[in-house]
Design a protein around this motif. Sequence first.
Motif, mmCIF file in Angstrom:
data_model
loop_
_atom_site.group_PDB
_atom_site.id
_atom_site.type_symbol
_atom_site.label_atom_id
_atom_site.label_comp_id
_atom_site.label_asym_id
_atom_site.label_seq_id
_atom_site.Cartn_x
_atom_site.Cartn_y
_atom_site.Cartn_z
ATOM 1 N N ILE A 21 -19.971 -102.407 8.368
ATOM 2 C CA ILE A 21 -19.963 -101.183 7.575
ATOM 3 C C ILE A 21 -21.394 -100.737 7.260
ATOM 4 O O ILE A 21 -21.690 -99.535 7.240
ATOM 5 C CB ILE A 21 -19.159 -101.397 6.274
ATOM 6 N N ALA A 22 -22.323 -101.693 7.045
ATOM 7 C CA ALA A 22 -23.713 -101.326 6.772
ATOM 8 C C ALA A 22 -24.333 -100.624 7.977
ATOM 9 O O ALA A 22 -24.984 -99.576 7.850
ATOM 10 C CB ALA A 22 -24.514 -102.574 6.403
ATOM 11 N N VAL A 23 -24.130 -101.167 9.184
ATOM 12 C CA VAL A 23 -24.661 -100.542 10.405
ATOM 13 C C VAL A 23 -23.998 -99.188 10.636
ATOM 14 O O VAL A 23 -24.649 -98.181 10.950
ATOM 15 C CB VAL A 23 -24.435 -101.477 11.618
ATOM 16 N N TRP A 24 -22.661 -99.177 10.446
ATOM 17 C CA TRP A 24 -21.936 -97.924 10.647
ATOM 18 C C TRP A 24 -22.396 -96.866 9.653
ATOM 19 O O TRP A 24 -22.529 -95.685 9.997
ATOM 20 C CB TRP A 24 -20.441 -98.196 10.468
ATOM 21 N N PHE A 28 -23.893 -93.281 10.602
ATOM 22 C CA PHE A 28 -23.162 -92.112 10.099
ATOM 23 C C PHE A 28 -24.088 -91.177 9.333
ATOM 24 O O PHE A 28 -24.029 -89.956 9.494
ATOM 25 C CB PHE A 28 -22.028 -92.611 9.189
ATOM 26 N N TYR A 29 -24.985 -91.759 8.534
ATOM 27 C CA TYR A 29 -25.924 -90.934 7.768
ATOM 28 C C TYR A 29 -26.863 -90.169 8.701
ATOM 29 O O TYR A 29 -27.115 -88.966 8.514
ATOM 30 C CB TYR A 29 -26.726 -91.841 6.835
ATOM 31 N N ALA A 30 -27.402 -90.841 9.724
ATOM 32 C CA ALA A 30 -28.301 -90.168 10.673
ATOM 33 C C ALA A 30 -27.576 -89.047 11.414
ATOM 34 O O ALA A 30 -28.137 -87.953 11.631
ATOM 35 C CB ALA A 30 -28.848 -91.192 11.676
ATOM 36 N N PHE A 31 -26.339 -89.284 11.793
ATOM 37 C CA PHE A 31 -25.567 -88.265 12.504
ATOM 38 C C PHE A 31 -25.309 -87.045 11.605
ATOM 39 O O PHE A 31 -25.461 -85.891 12.026
ATOM 40 C CB PHE A 31 -24.233 -88.873 12.967
ATOM 41 N N ILE A 32 -24.916 -87.272 10.360
ATOM 42 C CA ILE A 32 -24.632 -86.168 9.429
ATOM 43 C C ILE A 32 -25.892 -85.340 9.178
ATOM 44 O O ILE A 32 -25.868 -84.100 9.183
ATOM 45 C CB ILE A 32 -24.080 -86.734 8.101
ATOM 46 N N LEU A 33 -27.021 -86.037 8.987
ATOM 47 C CA LEU A 33 -28.282 -85.333 8.720
ATOM 48 C C LEU A 33 -28.703 -84.481 9.919
ATOM 49 O O LEU A 33 -29.154 -83.334 9.761
ATOM 50 C CB LEU A 33 -29.365 -86.370 8.394
ATOM 51 N N ASP A 34 -28.550 -85.037 11.110
ATOM 52 C CA ASP A 34 -28.897 -84.283 12.324
ATOM 53 C C ASP A 34 -28.009 -83.049 12.467
ATOM 54 O O ASP A 34 -28.479 -81.962 12.849
ATOM 55 C CB ASP A 34 -28.750 -85.201 13.545
ATOM 56 N N GLU A 35 -26.738 -83.221 12.138
ATOM 57 C CA GLU A 35 -25.811 -82.090 12.237
ATOM 58 C C GLU A 35 -26.156 -81.004 11.215
ATOM 59 O O GLU A 35 -26.102 -79.798 11.511
ATOM 60 C CB GLU A 35 -24.387 -82.591 12.011
ATOM 61 N N VAL A 36 -26.566 -81.402 10.018
ATOM 62 C CA VAL A 36 -26.943 -80.439 8.978
ATOM 63 C C VAL A 36 -28.170 -79.634 9.418
ATOM 64 O O VAL A 36 -28.207 -78.395 9.322
ATOM 65 C CB VAL A 36 -27.217 -81.183 7.653
ATOM 66 N N TYR A 37 -29.204 -80.337 9.923
ATOM 67 C CA TYR A 37 -30.425 -79.646 10.365
ATOM 68 C C TYR A 37 -30.135 -78.717 11.535
ATOM 69 O O TYR A 37 -30.726 -77.631 11.638
ATOM 70 C CB TYR A 37 -31.496 -80.668 10.759
ATOM 71 N N ILE A 134 -27.758 -89.308 0.122
ATOM 72 C CA ILE A 134 -27.756 -90.772 0.240
ATOM 73 C C ILE A 134 -26.930 -91.397 -0.880
ATOM 74 O O ILE A 134 -26.145 -92.321 -0.668
ATOM 75 C CB ILE A 134 -29.208 -91.305 0.198
ATOM 76 N N TYR A 135 -27.095 -90.843 -2.106
ATOM 77 C CA TYR A 135 -26.341 -91.391 -3.245
ATOM 78 C C TYR A 135 -24.835 -91.196 -3.048
ATOM 79 O O TYR A 135 -24.049 -92.149 -3.199
ATOM 80 C CB TYR A 135 -26.805 -90.689 -4.527
ATOM 81 N N ASP A 136 -24.457 -89.961 -2.689
ATOM 82 C CA ASP A 136 -23.022 -89.701 -2.507
ATOM 83 C C ASP A 136 -22.446 -90.538 -1.375
ATOM 84 O O ASP A 136 -21.335 -91.072 -1.466
ATOM 85 C CB ASP A 136 -22.801 -88.211 -2.218
ATOM 86 N N LEU A 137 -23.222 -90.646 -0.297
ATOM 87 C CA LEU A 137 -22.753 -91.437 0.842
ATOM 88 C C LEU A 137 -22.627 -92.918 0.476
ATOM 89 O O LEU A 137 -21.669 -93.586 0.869
ATOM 90 C CB LEU A 137 -23.721 -91.262 2.018
ATOM 91 N N SER A 138 -23.597 -93.426 -0.287
ATOM 92 C CA SER A 138 -23.554 -94.840 -0.684
ATOM 93 C C SER A 138 -22.337 -95.120 -1.560
ATOM 94 O O SER A 138 -21.651 -96.128 -1.387
ATOM 95 C CB SER A 138 -24.836 -95.212 -1.440
ATOM 96 N N VAL A 139 -22.090 -94.201 -2.531
ATOM 97 C CA VAL A 139 -20.920 -94.389 -3.405
ATOM 98 C C VAL A 139 -19.631 -94.386 -2.589
ATOM 99 O O VAL A 139 -18.746 -95.229 -2.770
ATOM 100 C CB VAL A 139 -20.880 -93.281 -4.478
ATOM 101 N N ALA A 140 -19.572 -93.422 -1.648
ATOM 102 C CA ALA A 140 -18.366 -93.339 -0.822
ATOM 103 C C ALA A 140 -18.180 -94.600 0.014
ATOM 104 O O ALA A 140 -17.063 -95.111 0.166
ATOM 105 C CB ALA A 140 -18.449 -92.112 0.091
ATOM 106 N N LEU A 141 -19.299 -95.132 0.530
ATOM 107 C CA LEU A 141 -19.206 -96.328 1.369
ATOM 108 C C LEU A 141 -18.839 -97.558 0.540
ATOM 109 O O LEU A 141 -18.085 -98.423 1.005
ATOM 110 C CB LEU A 141 -20.531 -96.561 2.095
#
Length: 425
Positions: A21-24, A28-37, A134-141
């Motif tokens: 889950i840590a690797v995933w 997941f965070y890198a993919f979401i950020l790239d999609e946002v940009y 990052i905070y929201d994603l961490s809480v969700a994870l």
Amino acid sequence: MKLSLKYYTLKYIVVALLLIIAVWAALFYAFILDEVYDNVDDGLKNRKIQLIKAVYKDKELLNNMDFEFNEFKIVPVSEEECNNRNKFYNRTYYMEYDDDDEPYRVLETCFTDQFGGHRKLVIRTSTVEEDDLIYDLSVALVVLYFFLVLSILFVNGFLLNKAWKPFYAILEKLRNYQFGEKTDDRKQAYSIREFEQLDEEIDEMICRNEQVFDQQKKFIENASHELQTPLAIMINKIDLSVQDGKIDEHHMHLLMDIKANLTRMAGLNKSLLMLSKIDNNQFSTTEKVDFNGLIKEMITDYRDFTDHKRIGIETVECGNFSASFNSDLAHILISNLLKNAIKYNIPDGIIKVIIENERIMIMNTGQKYPLDEDQIFSRFYKQGSDHTSTGLGLSIVHSIIRQYPGLSIAYCFENEMHQLIISKK
């Protein structure tokens, strides 16, 4: 600490899940950020085209030299500095709403205005705040992680309990199995092939062991039975030789030693024969036995022996102990317990018999230390170095009690008294 198989596997599943889950989460965070940009950059490109068209229609826009509510500025540049390529980058600007510097996505490009001048167009737009993301994603994870772990614990525990239920049933059957006791030989239906094979193999092993055990019992019974007659003949001939009076004193002592050993051997044979008969259920007839009366009768029979060793016997009747029992086995049971209490007692010792409704306690003085609780009912276990003992008296007692599932026998050592306790379950 030893863990059961299900908890052993669960431990590694939880650790593996944490790493996965840590690797995933990082991917997941890198993919979401790239999609946002990517989406923001497409929007900036579209605004660039719209602004250049607007500049050609309204030359006043060329005077927008600083970011205002339109979020763009146009700055005159030299021809050398002019580059039509789109340049994207992140930069923080002060935001009045948050009263703090916030991240912006910026597009920087150049164009030639309607007057032939070179202009640099800078467009900015507020982007998603990375810290909040990052905070929201961490809480969700974290929530997802605990939900997954709890779900796996529940599902894994439920499935493993159901899957391993036949195994624990087989284990319970093995735990309750004892040589010579009939087991439930009905075939069980298993949904797991390995457990079915295991149960079949264990049944076959028990069957083979029972056959060997039966052969051993028959051999002991036959050998003991066949030895009784020649032993009795030899003892009688020794008695006749001694009574004849034609032998000297030296040979007299030799014959008496031989007779003592033959008598002990005969006793050993009788005990083995008795054990074999008990194990073969040759005392199946039962009746209501009053142990209070039986004990008092047996104590009277052994009065000469107790008087000879100056042993005091006290009987305390707090209740009436009765049970459905074979009368012969009941005599052997009480006789062996009393003989054991007398034989291993000390001169001027004490025997105390307490009879209650649910148990009989036979206590005696003797050695000042406790006996081995795990070995005291084993065959050929001897208390101390007594060479006259066969080591089968308490073993016979234990075999008799085993014939009656509603009774049990235990040994304990309290207040310097050895205690043998027969209890109803």
